[in-house]
Design a protein around this motif. Sequence first.
Motif, PDB file in Angstrom:
ATOM      1  N   UNK A 265      36.522  26.401  53.266  1.00 17.52           N
ATOM      2  CA  UNK A 265      36.763  27.209  54.593  1.00 17.52           C
ATOM      3  C   UNK A 265      37.542  28.471  53.918  1.00 17.52           C
ATOM      4  N   UNK A 266      38.783  28.949  54.412  1.00 19.19           N
ATOM      5  CA  UNK A 266      39.656  29.928  54.014  1.00 19.19           C
ATOM      6  C   UNK A 266      40.753  29.396  53.496  1.00 19.19           C
ATOM      7  N   UNK A 267      40.963  28.186  53.009  1.00 19.53           N
ATOM      8  CA  UNK A 267      42.258  27.772  52.365  1.00 19.53           C
ATOM      9  C   UNK A 267      42.041  27.996  51.014  1.00 19.53           C
ATOM     10  N   UNK A 268      42.117  29.243  50.461  1.00 17.74           N
ATOM     11  CA  UNK A 268      42.445  29.528  49.030  1.00 17.74           C
ATOM     12  C   UNK A 268      42.394  31.136  48.730  1.00 17.74           C
ATOM     13  N   UNK A 269      42.906  31.415  47.973  1.00 15.79           N
ATOM     14  CA  UNK A 269      43.048  32.861  47.496  1.00 15.79           C
ATOM     15  C   UNK A 269      41.900  33.463  46.666  1.00 15.79           C
ATOM     16  N   UNK A 270      41.292  34.326  47.243  1.00 14.31           N
ATOM     17  CA  UNK A 270      39.909  34.530  46.397  1.00 14.31           C
ATOM     18  C   UNK A 270      39.759  35.343  45.277  1.00 14.31           C
ATOM     19  N   UNK A 271      41.223  36.388  45.184  1.00 10.24           N
ATOM     20  CA  UNK A 271      41.058  36.924  43.741  1.00 10.24           C
ATOM     21  C   UNK A 271      42.313  37.143  43.328  1.00 10.24           C
ATOM     22  N   UNK A 272      42.939  37.244  42.004  1.00 15.88           N
ATOM     23  CA  UNK A 272      43.986  37.975  41.517  1.00 15.88           C
ATOM     24  C   UNK A 272      43.351  38.995  40.509  1.00 15.88           C
ATOM     25  N   UNK A 273      44.206  40.031  40.100  1.00  9.97           N
ATOM     26  CA  UNK A 273      43.669  41.052  39.274  1.00  9.97           C
ATOM     27  C   UNK A 273      43.878  40.702  37.900  1.00  9.97           C
ATOM     28  N   UNK A 274      45.042  40.124  37.461  1.00 10.41           N
ATOM     29  CA  UNK A 274      45.416  39.831  36.070  1.00 10.41           C
ATOM     30  C   UNK A 274      45.659  41.271  35.443  1.00 10.41           C
ATOM     31  N   UNK A 275      45.921  42.216  36.189  1.00  6.98           N
ATOM     32  CA  UNK A 275      45.958  43.662  35.609  1.00  6.98           C
ATOM     33  C   UNK A 275      47.107  43.504  34.602  1.00  6.98           C
ATOM     34  N   UNK A 276      46.948  44.360  33.535  1.00  4.33           N
ATOM     35  CA  UNK A 276      47.912  44.466  32.304  1.00  4.33           C
ATOM     36  C   UNK A 276      48.121  46.114  32.557  1.00  4.33           C
ATOM     37  N   UNK A 277      47.429  46.960  32.962  1.00  2.00           N
ATOM     38  CA  UNK A 277      47.516  48.358  33.123  1.00  2.00           C
ATOM     39  C   UNK A 277      47.406  48.559  34.555  1.00  2.00           C
ATOM     40  N   UNK A 278      48.550  49.457  35.248  1.00  2.00           N
ATOM     41  CA  UNK A 278      48.626  49.505  36.669  1.00  2.00           C
ATOM     42  C   UNK A 278      47.231  50.191  37.067  1.00  2.00           C
ATOM     43  N   UNK A 279      46.586  51.002  36.327  1.00  2.00           N
ATOM     44  CA  UNK A 279      45.303  51.562  36.964  1.00  2.00           C
ATOM     45  C   UNK A 279      44.307  50.689  37.444  1.00  2.00           C
ATOM     46  N   UNK A 280      44.231  49.549  36.551  1.00  2.00           N
ATOM     47  CA  UNK A 280      43.049  48.554  36.667  1.00  2.00           C
ATOM     48  C   UNK A 280      43.302  47.797  37.962  1.00  2.00           C
ATOM     49  N   UNK A 281      44.218  47.954  38.716  1.00  2.00           N
ATOM     50  CA  UNK A 281      44.326  47.314  40.055  1.00  2.00           C
ATOM     51  C   UNK A 281      43.296  47.914  41.020  1.00  2.00           C
ATOM     52  N   UNK A 282      42.950  49.327  40.617  1.00  2.00           N
ATOM     53  CA  UNK A 282      41.898  50.104  41.407  1.00  2.00           C
ATOM     54  C   UNK A 282      40.587  49.459  41.218  1.00  2.00           C
ATOM     55  N   UNK A 283      40.126  49.172  40.000  1.00  2.00           N
ATOM     56  CA  UNK A 283      39.070  48.703  39.912  1.00  2.00           C
ATOM     57  C   UNK A 283      38.525  47.274  39.904  1.00  2.00           C
ATOM     58  N   UNK A 284      39.854  46.811  39.628  1.00  2.00           N
ATOM     59  CA  UNK A 284      39.480  44.929  39.745  1.00  2.00           C
ATOM     60  C   UNK A 284      39.508  44.759  41.193  1.00  2.00           C
ATOM     61  N   UNK A 285      40.203  45.454  42.180  1.00  2.00           N
ATOM     62  CA  UNK A 285      40.068  44.988  43.517  1.00  2.00           C
ATOM     63  C   UNK A 285      38.808  45.586  44.135  1.00  2.00           C
ATOM     64  N   UNK A 286      38.287  47.071  43.676  1.00  2.00           N
ATOM     65  CA  UNK A 286      37.217  47.432  44.363  1.00  2.00           C
ATOM     66  C   UNK A 286      36.001  46.629  43.938  1.00  2.00           C
ATOM     67  N   UNK A 287      35.956  46.014  42.718  1.00  2.00           N
ATOM     68  CA  UNK A 287      34.807  45.391  42.428  1.00  2.00           C
ATOM     69  C   UNK A 287      34.679  43.980  43.014  1.00  2.00           C
ATOM     70  N   UNK A 288      35.847  43.499  43.104  1.00  2.00           N
ATOM     71  CA  UNK A 288      35.801  42.087  43.475  1.00  2.00           C
ATOM     72  C   UNK A 288      35.627  42.106  45.188  1.00  2.00           C
ATOM     73  N   UNK A 289      36.247  43.095  45.573  1.00  2.00           N
ATOM     74  CA  UNK A 289      35.997  43.106  47.068  1.00  2.00           C
ATOM     75  C   UNK A 289      34.464  43.209  47.255  1.00  2.00           C
ATOM     76  N   UNK A 290      33.946  44.178  46.548  1.00  2.00           N
ATOM     77  CA  UNK A 290      32.573  44.139  47.012  1.00  2.00           C
ATOM     78  C   UNK A 290      31.547  42.867  46.890  1.00  2.00           C
ATOM     79  N   UNK A 291      31.893  42.072  45.942  1.00  2.00           N
ATOM     80  CA  UNK A 291      31.353  40.602  45.800  1.00  2.00           C
ATOM     81  C   UNK A 291      31.586  39.772  46.686  1.00  2.00           C
ATOM     82  N   UNK A 292      33.009  39.750  46.992  1.00  2.00           N
ATOM     83  CA  UNK A 292      33.584  38.626  48.047  1.00  2.00           C
ATOM     84  C   UNK A 292      33.291  39.127  49.141  1.00  2.00           C
ATOM     85  N   UNK A 293      33.273  40.344  49.560  1.00  2.00           N
ATOM     86  CA  UNK A 293      32.736  40.960  50.952  1.00  2.00           C
ATOM     87  C   UNK A 293      31.284  40.615  51.260  1.00  2.00           C
TER      88      UNK A 293
END
Length: 424
Positions: free
Chosen positions: A356-384
């Motif tokens: 159901x909803x009892x888990x955390x769908x993603x983390x970014x593992x970003x090493x470079x700050x800017x990666x937060x942008x794409x890692x979340x955008x790409x993941x949200x597209x799929x999970x959504x």
Amino acid sequence: IPLKSDDAIRSAVKSLVEEVHVIDVHTHLFPPNHGKLMLWGIDELLTYHYLVAEYFITAPATITPEKFFALEKQAQADLVWDSLFIQRSPISEACRGVVTTLSELGLGELVERRDLNEVRKWFAKQTPEGYVDKVFELAKIKYVLTTNIPFEKKETVHWYPKAKEFDTNRFHTGLRVDQLLTGNWESIKEALDEMAIEHTIEGVKQLLEKWITIMKPKYFMTAVPPTLEFPSDEEMSTYAPSTINSATLLRRVLLPLAEQHHLPIAFKFDSVRPINPALREGGDGVVTTKVSTLQKLCLNYPKVKFLATFLARVNQHELCVLANKFGNLHIYGCWWYCNNPSIVEEITRIRVELLGTAFTSQHSDARVLDQLIYKWKHSKAVIGGVLQDMYVKLFHAGWSLTREEIQRDVERLFGGAYEEFMQK
Ligand code: REL
Ligand code: ZN
């Protein structure tokens, strides 16, 4: 008011996922006052170890990893850019990530012209502090968890003897202790010496307790070496209380500390490091280990909370079954080689179907700050996308849905479930 059609449900889910502000439960980011440790900008993006490894698949034999790493960062980035973005199309997930990041930053036109130098000029105008604000806003981040290693001198100087102050609302710390499970006694000894603590099991405990006080971590985190099995009581009884090895460091140091300090342990299973050392951070591989190691931990330590992520695709189903049985286990993210749309999609479906909803769908593992942008955008597209299907199926089964109910669930999947688990 209930949503009345498939389309209404799909569009509600899509926008709610796009808009949700996430808790990123595992990154390798540092706040601006950690100086050079904070990685950001185009040259860091291009030399991310995922891209460097991809570059070396086809690099000319004359450019060995040794030569490559001896170059200035900008020269390394030039090689990667030329090879992966100019000579071929950047269609891999890691390459596409750079493109998404630049586009979201509003640099689409420069990307269109393939103008790396203009991109560099744009970054040169940013300040670290201002850029953190910009990226957190664009990527819609509530806060991130960082990776803080008490055995790395280049990190500990920012904490000890005097701790630097930084924005602890947006950067939450995680105490990273791989050295215990790999039994890396050399670096443990150095850290003990640094604080003038004796070289014993008790000493290691004291050391970590000092770091808990200094760093105020939200959890312990460690990768689990593929050779480590949960040491049985029988095996433990063969060790003198003073024996120092990975089994005793796990059962006599880490687990008791986790229990005493109410600190969950976040495990990462199935990585093997390194399989090609010349590639440095990019040289690690994946291996399938036994999920039962985690089962034994959950069963034998009901008072300790465990967070877990697995790298091997084949372990994902078994892991979900485990999480379905243990309230002291919380699954997070699609890690590293699983952070590809095809696999994120598959894993998310299995997880929602079993948990159901009892888990955390993603983390970014970003090493470079800017990666937060794409890692979340790409993941949200799929999970959504997966969630749209799930809610439409539920609707067809005869359940009415409101936007508010969906929003509540989405918030759980992107951080709320983690916070609920942590507060349990
Ligand atoms: O935290 C880890 O152990 C790994 O995620 C990292 O070591 C790895 O290099 C990371 O960048 C992968 O995404
Ligand atoms: Zn990581």
